[in-house]
Design a protein around this motif. Sequence first.
Motif, mmCIF file in Angstrom:
data_model
loop_
_atom_site.group_PDB
_atom_site.id
_atom_site.type_symbol
_atom_site.label_atom_id
_atom_site.label_comp_id
_atom_site.label_asym_id
_atom_site.label_seq_id
_atom_site.Cartn_x
_atom_site.Cartn_y
_atom_site.Cartn_z
ATOM 1 N N GLY A 101 -7.680 -14.413 118.861
ATOM 2 C CA GLY A 101 -6.330 -14.012 118.500
ATOM 3 C C GLY A 101 -5.539 -13.556 119.708
ATOM 4 N N GLN A 102 -6.175 -12.831 120.616
ATOM 5 C CA GLN A 102 -5.482 -12.386 121.826
ATOM 6 C C GLN A 102 -5.222 -13.556 122.770
ATOM 7 N N ASP A 105 -2.318 -15.146 121.369
ATOM 8 C CA ASP A 105 -1.157 -14.278 121.590
ATOM 9 C C ASP A 105 -0.630 -14.429 123.009
ATOM 10 N N THR A 294 -7.926 -23.224 116.803
ATOM 11 C CA THR A 294 -7.060 -22.295 116.072
ATOM 12 C C THR A 294 -6.948 -22.679 114.606
ATOM 13 N N PHE A 324 6.843 -11.505 113.395
ATOM 14 C CA PHE A 324 5.459 -11.883 113.687
ATOM 15 C C PHE A 324 4.970 -11.186 114.948
ATOM 16 N N ALA A 325 5.747 -11.294 116.035
ATOM 17 C CA ALA A 325 5.308 -10.780 117.330
ATOM 18 C C ALA A 325 5.201 -9.264 117.345
ATOM 19 N N TYR A 329 1.523 -9.787 113.945
ATOM 20 C CA TYR A 329 0.390 -10.203 114.775
ATOM 21 C C TYR A 329 -0.269 -9.026 115.475
ATOM 22 N N ARG A 330 0.042 -7.826 115.021
ATOM 23 C CA ARG A 330 -0.632 -6.634 115.539
ATOM 24 C C ARG A 330 -1.832 -6.345 114.634
ATOM 25 N N GLN A 570 1.038 -9.186 105.583
ATOM 26 C CA GLN A 570 0.546 -9.752 106.838
ATOM 27 C C GLN A 570 0.132 -11.208 106.659
ATOM 28 N N TRP A 574 1.672 -14.356 108.870
ATOM 29 C CA TRP A 574 0.828 -15.306 109.605
ATOM 30 C C TRP A 574 1.024 -16.726 109.081
ATOM 31 N N GLN A 577 4.375 -18.258 110.236
ATOM 32 C CA GLN A 577 4.474 -18.532 111.670
ATOM 33 C C GLN A 577 3.533 -19.647 112.100
#
Length: 747
Positions: A101-102, A105, A294, A324-325, A329-330, A570, A574, A577
């Motif tokens: 995920g990171q 990101d 992904t 999202f950002a 996405y946290r 959430q 997701w 996006q």
Amino acid sequence: MLSVACATLLVLSGLITATEADAAVPFEIQRLDGTGNNVANPAWGKSGTAYSRVGPARYADGVSTPRTGPNSRFISNRIFNDVNQNIFSERRITQWAFTWGQFVDHTIGLRDSAGPTATAANISFNGNDPLEAFTNTLGNIAFTRSAATTGTGTGTGNPRQQTNTVSSYLDAWAVYGGTDQRLEWLREGPVDGNPANNSARLLMPGAYLPRRTSRGNAATAPAMDADGRLLATPNNAMVAGDVRANENIALTATQTLFAREHNRIVSLLPASLSEEDKFQIARRVVIAEQQYVTYNEFLPAVGVTLPAYTGYKSGVNANLSNEFATVGYRAHSQIHGEVELETDADRYTAAQLQAFENQGIEVAIEDGEAEITIPLNVAFFNPDLVPSLQLGPLLQAIGLESEYRNDEQIDNQLRSVLFQVPVAGNPGCLDGPTLPQCFRGVVDLGAIDTERARDHGLPSYNELRQAYGLAPRTSFTAITGEATDAFPADPVLTPGNEINDPDSLTHTQLFNIDGAPLTVGDEAAGTRSVRRTTTASRLRAIYGNVNNVDAFVGMVAERHVPGTEFGELQLAIWTKQFQALRDGDRFFYRNIAGLDTIRQQYGIDFRRTLAQIIAANTDIPAAELNDNVFLVSDADLPPTTCKIGYTVTESWPGLFQTALNITNLGTAPTQGWTLRWRFPNGQKVALLWNGVVSQAGVNTTVTNQSWNAAIPPGGTLTGVGFIAGWDDATNAEPPDFTLNNARCARG
């Protein structure tokens, strides 16, 4: 022979003359910064453009002033505080989920944090809070507003916006960067402004990412973020496409893996091709691999299901949304407070093992095996650890253990410490209840997440739900799914002041993945806990009215949608996006015929699992990795009463065939069976044999026929199978099965 590219490429709204670096390859070369992905709207998804918004900006003055709310550290101490109880994913998701995920990101988003509008807005810190366990000699938690997009914030009709400094597409930005200058430095060969002199290979001294000093003069190296331990020696930073590559060792290892993968692909191409051709073919495959992992492994594992892919849609803007950002996405509660590595002890010298321990890393040697536990604080901005630990064992370790449950509880490594350097002389306090002894400041990622949403003008929790087409919640219990939002009449608690009572956070019950009770304090197996007070009661005491709840706080407190790692909001963020990132990307792997040409001419196929990519680039064989590294091995979970074999036996355009084997691992025969799973990618069963099938959206149920209802203990039922439709793009296997509502192992 490869077809020769046209002299000009129609990649923008006008003609762009091909440079010497444009390769004679069977596909259009994707621009580094995202320009021209959408031909009619060439700036869509381009780096340096404002985040889009799903709903309107919500500022206190309608222009740029953040809305206020309860102090975010106050919220964090009462909602995000896990009081050192590990709670793991209830769906056996490994640490690869937050690591990948990171990596994603850092490919699609990075807010602009520089310039005159990036002003300080520090979060006040109350050392006298009865729920505060940490010392903060600074007196506040540092927070800086994101820079305003140029020309915005001038009035209510033009509110403040924020800028995404990377491209919004899944284009391996983290590997290659977004400018010709950075990419030239990353490639072998001279740095002289002439791409024709570049090698096809990425610069990797000793098979690891280069340092800022690798070309001699660190002053001419690309910028890389440095914090924590790396602040003292910033030129020791490893260099990659994204500036954040040194943030933690799991991320640095993943960046290293895909740089190696690029070079591996180059090595498979014929010498007769030019260096530029080989580079662009390898880059095209790596981009497709990132997309494939992904959509084929990462998203299905966490429970995000998308409708079938029906092709590129030029009217879909893949631009990253602010919602999202900044909020959706946290997923910081997923991040485990440590990385546990298990490998042969003879990989390391005695001096290396001692050096690990000197940093606060736990080392245990038994029967020739080394168990090495790296606290997250030691893993931050510590790139030297990657070659010291070695890439293979580190990548394997990420998939050995479950990540934390995606909920409102955040580990203190992130909630209070983050990148800080500990006090000298006490390396034994770097994890668990002793962590406060190691630090004299506080950096609270949960509080910052809450504050960042206010900074960006994001709406309240209920307003955000409505922006995504969800009904607003009318009570705190409707958010959390708990029975009450009232504090209990408990003699341990302070009547009338329960919200400020440390005992309000006590965990009173703990359960494993199958719902079996555990001893509270168990560090290894809990997936659900009960606390002395409900989250709903603490939310009510903090906010008073459900319409006041901050977007991030309400989102992470939501009850999970069955079969997913997310609450309803959430999951909606997701889903929207990642569908846009797929459907609005002209270079999505299913939309590029050149990938078929690469496979046919050179035998290089992008359709590879993350486990296969790890095995091909390290000394860890595939047999020592779970087939799906995003899922914990069944051997590391409590034993089950059933095992399911799911094998795709054949596929052809639009259809595939699967055989199902059902094994009874229990002590009694089944007297009828019901098998359930969720299809990750919109697959639809067209024909099933030796069972009865029903589908409701992604949820699939198969029940027995009269003649195969009984499966004896130890017996396996074969002969059940089906033909289903798929989109010819992604056909991920269901990650989880239940038989008669009991979790099953995979066979």
